[in-house]
Design a protein around this motif. Structure first.
Motif, PDB file in Angstrom:
ATOM      1  N   UNK A 236      -9.733   3.178   4.204  1.00 19.08           N
ATOM      2  CA  UNK A 236      -8.831   2.302   4.940  1.00 19.08           C
ATOM      3  C   UNK A 236      -7.512   3.032   5.153  1.00 19.08           C
ATOM      4  N   UNK A 237      -6.992   2.969   6.333  1.00 16.96           N
ATOM      5  CA  UNK A 237      -5.734   3.657   6.582  1.00 16.96           C
ATOM      6  C   UNK A 237      -5.066   3.173   7.841  1.00 16.96           C
ATOM      7  N   UNK A 238      -3.777   3.455   7.938  1.00 18.02           N
ATOM      8  CA  UNK A 238      -3.039   3.133   9.137  1.00 18.02           C
ATOM      9  C   UNK A 238      -3.432   4.069  10.268  1.00 18.02           C
ATOM     10  N   UNK A 239      -2.898   3.789  11.443  1.00 20.28           N
ATOM     11  CA  UNK A 239      -3.172   4.645  12.603  1.00 20.28           C
ATOM     12  C   UNK A 239      -2.668   6.051  12.320  1.00 20.28           C
TER      13      UNK A 239
ATOM     14  N   UNK B 277     -19.606   0.219  -3.676  1.00 23.32           N
ATOM     15  CA  UNK B 277     -18.590   0.687  -2.729  1.00 23.32           C
ATOM     16  C   UNK B 277     -17.390   1.271  -3.459  1.00 23.32           C
ATOM     17  N   UNK B 278     -16.889   2.400  -2.958  1.00 24.82           N
ATOM     18  CA  UNK B 278     -15.641   2.970  -3.451  1.00 24.82           C
ATOM     19  C   UNK B 278     -14.644   2.990  -2.300  1.00 24.82           C
ATOM     20  N   UNK B 279     -13.368   2.984  -2.633  1.00 17.73           N
ATOM     21  CA  UNK B 279     -12.331   2.841  -1.618  1.00 17.73           C
ATOM     22  C   UNK B 279     -11.222   3.851  -1.813  1.00 17.73           C
ATOM     23  N   UNK B 280     -10.779   4.443  -0.703  1.00 17.76           N
ATOM     24  CA  UNK B 280      -9.518   5.188  -0.690  1.00 17.76           C
ATOM     25  C   UNK B 280      -8.662   4.606   0.428  1.00 17.76           C
ATOM     26  N   UNK B 281      -7.358   4.756   0.284  1.00 20.02           N
ATOM     27  CA  UNK B 281      -6.450   4.089   1.210  1.00 20.02           C
ATOM     28  C   UNK B 281      -5.195   4.923   1.406  1.00 20.02           C
ATOM     29  N   UNK B 282      -4.646   4.869   2.613  1.00 24.99           N
ATOM     30  CA  UNK B 282      -3.389   5.573   2.878  1.00 24.99           C
ATOM     31  C   UNK B 282      -2.713   4.980   4.095  1.00 24.99           C
ATOM     32  N   UNK B 283      -1.383   4.924   4.109  1.00 25.77           N
ATOM     33  CA  UNK B 283      -0.648   4.480   5.295  1.00 25.77           C
ATOM     34  C   UNK B 283      -0.524   5.620   6.296  1.00 25.77           C
ATOM     35  N   UNK B 284      -0.061   5.298   7.478  1.00 22.75           N
ATOM     36  CA  UNK B 284       0.177   6.308   8.514  1.00 22.75           C
ATOM     37  C   UNK B 284       1.118   7.393   8.002  1.00 22.75           C
ATOM     38  N   UNK B 285       2.126   6.993   7.238  1.00 21.27           N
ATOM     39  CA  UNK B 285       3.142   7.908   6.723  1.00 21.27           C
ATOM     40  C   UNK B 285       2.537   9.045   5.918  1.00 21.27           C
ATOM     41  N   UNK B 286       1.377   8.824   5.286  1.00 22.09           N
ATOM     42  CA  UNK B 286       0.771   9.860   4.444  1.00 22.09           C
ATOM     43  C   UNK B 286       0.419  11.113   5.239  1.00 22.09           C
ATOM     44  N   UNK B 287       0.197  10.961   6.528  1.00 20.37           N
ATOM     45  CA  UNK B 287      -0.215  12.094   7.360  1.00 20.37           C
ATOM     46  C   UNK B 287       0.913  12.529   8.298  1.00 20.37           C
ATOM     47  N   UNK B 288       2.161  12.276   7.895  1.00 20.61           N
ATOM     48  CA  UNK B 288       3.305  12.503   8.779  1.00 20.61           C
ATOM     49  C   UNK B 288       3.440  13.956   9.224  1.00 20.61           C
ATOM     50  N   UNK B 289       2.979  14.896   8.409  1.00 18.83           N
ATOM     51  CA  UNK B 289       3.118  16.307   8.773  1.00 18.83           C
ATOM     52  C   UNK B 289       2.340  16.651  10.033  1.00 18.83           C
ATOM     53  N   UNK B 290       1.331  15.837  10.370  1.00 18.27           N
ATOM     54  CA  UNK B 290       0.484  16.126  11.523  1.00 18.27           C
ATOM     55  C   UNK B 290       0.689  15.129  12.658  1.00 18.27           C
ATOM     56  N   UNK B 291       1.760  14.347  12.589  1.00 15.21           N
ATOM     57  CA  UNK B 291       2.057  13.360  13.622  1.00 15.21           C
ATOM     58  C   UNK B 291       3.389  13.677  14.290  1.00 15.21           C
ATOM     59  N   UNK B 292       3.497  13.322  15.556  1.00 16.30           N
ATOM     60  CA  UNK B 292       4.765  13.517  16.271  1.00 16.30           C
ATOM     61  C   UNK B 292       5.863  12.680  15.632  1.00 16.30           C
ATOM     62  N   UNK B 293       7.005  13.281  15.373  1.00 13.30           N
ATOM     63  CA  UNK B 293       8.105  12.546  14.743  1.00 13.30           C
ATOM     64  C   UNK B 293       8.528  11.348  15.575  1.00 13.30           C
TER      65      UNK B 293
END
Length: 470
Positions: A78-81, A229-245
């Motif tokens: 589960x994760x943000x956009x 079932x196992x779950x991992x989760x992260x917000x959009x912010x977790x991948x900020x290095x690869x997203x346009x500021x």
């Protein structure tokens, strides 16, 4: 810690850091080293090892992108956009099908790739920037056979693409692994998921990964409730290095703290708010209801207080009604959410007229509390012959919405696909009022549309409680 101080090979040194406290990945460790140490490290690699660096997923992955240890059947991410869900799914497929050499067999040989549609599965899961083809090293990259909608690896492993719109296509084939993308927005989620489970029957331990932005749909909640079932989760912010500021700054400023932001950015699975007039179950039922061709259509508009850019949005909703039998048997359908953001009077009026003409609406229902006759004048400045019914609210928003929510509870309203923004506002409307930020412009327009189609006609013959709204 430097490479020179370690007895391990350079690549082994990098891999070992992924478990060090305080580091999210081995790449974090590498980035934390002095530039001269990094140069020494890279200089110590052979050309082959240097070329393999981009494909060492355990080095670059964040913790939520790596499969949990232990015995499990379903791994849900589960994760943000933009949180890196697609990359995690593609890399998991790689790990399942690749062997020690390009020709050596891996753990899985028959993989199902299931997306909402065939086009989305192909464009995102297979050919996307984080898809399987993009993340595969050249000597192990599979071949895409477009005519058969499948990937074929050098070792003979095959991944077949399927659409969740066609659950029966999963009858017959069998797999030892599967990747399911954006399950929460599948229109036939439960049927497609069930068919996949029957097909996932090959190998010693068939497994599947689900990558999705969370929505509280029954099938996802049921999966998360299973012991396997196992779950991992992260917000959009977790991948900020690869997203346009600019992207991250814009969506955070606009949606932070809102229900939509918690779901789409934080990746939270949000349940019903206390006292919600529209529960998730009611909205799910509306989406699943048969959408019949309406006999009468209206466009409802809730104009903003002003035309300035800082004003609320202009809520515009198109709805219709199918009139069969008595009025108690009538069924309504919400056809389009045409809401426009921060538009001038001329802009929202043009949108209203465009929708009225395009849908062949019998009339436009316009709330005039704020603008009075000016609202009708603005609309008729675009189309002088536009049939406009003025309505004036004399009750609070929650009180006006309650009779409309009752129609949903009775199963008398259906939704076409693509009304997500409207449904988010509906889920935030409670008996105490609106719990979201700003004004529920979309819900206001929805209430006026369905009142005109379903409530007002019944009032004239005493079949519904009278609402003092006009």
């Amino acid at each position: 810690m430097t490479c020179a101080a370690s007895s391990a090979t350079p690549l082994e040194a990098v891999s070992s850091t992924s478990t060090l406290p305080g580091l999210r990945s081995a790449a974090d460790w590498l980035a934390s080293l002095p530039p001269e140490t990094v140069e020494t490290f890279l200089a110590g690699l052979s050309p082959n090892a240097l070329g393999s660096l981009p494909y060492l997923w355990e080095m670059w992955a964040f913790p939520h992108q790596l499969p949990p240890e232990g015995t499990w059947r379903t791994w849900v991410i589960l994760g943000g956009r933009g949180a890196g869900k697609t990359r995690a799914g593609a890399e998991w497929v790689r790990a399942m099908v690749e062997g020690a050499t390009p020709e050596a067999p891996g753990e899985a040989r028959r993989v199902a790739l299931v997306g909402e549609t065939l086009d989305q599965a192909r464009e995102v899961m297979v050919m996307g920037e984080s898809g399987i083809l993009a993340v595969s090293p050249p000597d192990r990259r599979p071949v895409w056979e477009a005519s058969r909608r499948r990937l074929v690896w050098p070792n003979g492993a095959v991944a077949q693409v399927y659409s969740a719109h066609d659950p029966d296509s999963l009858r017959g084939p069998q797999f030892d692994a599967a990747w399911v993308d954006e399950l929460a927005k599948w229109p036939k989620a439960e049927a497609a998921w069930d068919m996949l489970q029957f097909a996932l029957r090959l190998g010693r331990q068939p497994r599947q990964v689900v990558t999705t932005t969370p929505q509280p749909v029954p099938v996802l909640k049921a999966i998360l409730g299973r012991d396997s079932t196992v779950l991992t989760h992260a917000p959009t912010e977790a991948n900020r290095a690869y997203l346009a500021r600019s992207f991250l700054a814009e969506v955070t400023a606009r949606y932070a703290g809102q229900r939509l932001g918690r779901q789409e950015l934080q990746g939270e699975l949000i349940e019903d708010v206390e006292g919600a007039l529209w529960t998730q179950a009611m909205l799910d039922r509306a989406r699943a209801a048969d959408v019949t061709t309406p006999e009468r259509i209206v466009v409802a508009v809730d104009p903003p207080v002003s035309g300035k850019g800082t004003s609320d949005a202009c809520g515009i909703v198109v709805a219709g009604v199918r009139m069969h039998g008595t009025r108690a048997d009538w069924r309504a359908v919400v056809l389009e959410d045409g809401t426009v953001e921060a538009a001038s009077p001329g802009q929202w009026a043009e949108k209203v007229v465009e929708l009225a003409r395009g849908w062949g609406a019998a009339k436009v229902v316009a709330e005039v509390n704020q603008g009075g006759d000016l609202v009708s004048e603005v609309l008729r400045s675009v189309d002088p012959l536009l049939p406009v019914q003025q309505v004036r609210a004399r009750q609070g928003k929650a009180a006006r919405a309650e009779p409309i929510a009752a129609l949903y509870e009775q199963g008398r309203v259906a939704h076409v696909a693509g009304l997500d923004a409207l449904e988010v506002q509906m889920a935030q409307m409670t008996v105490q009022g609106f719990t979201g930020s700003g004004s529920p412009d979309r819900v206001d327009a929805l209430v006026w549309a369905l009142h005109a189609l379903m409530i007002a006609p019944a009032q004239h013959i005493g079949q519904a409680p009278r609402m003092r709204m006009l």
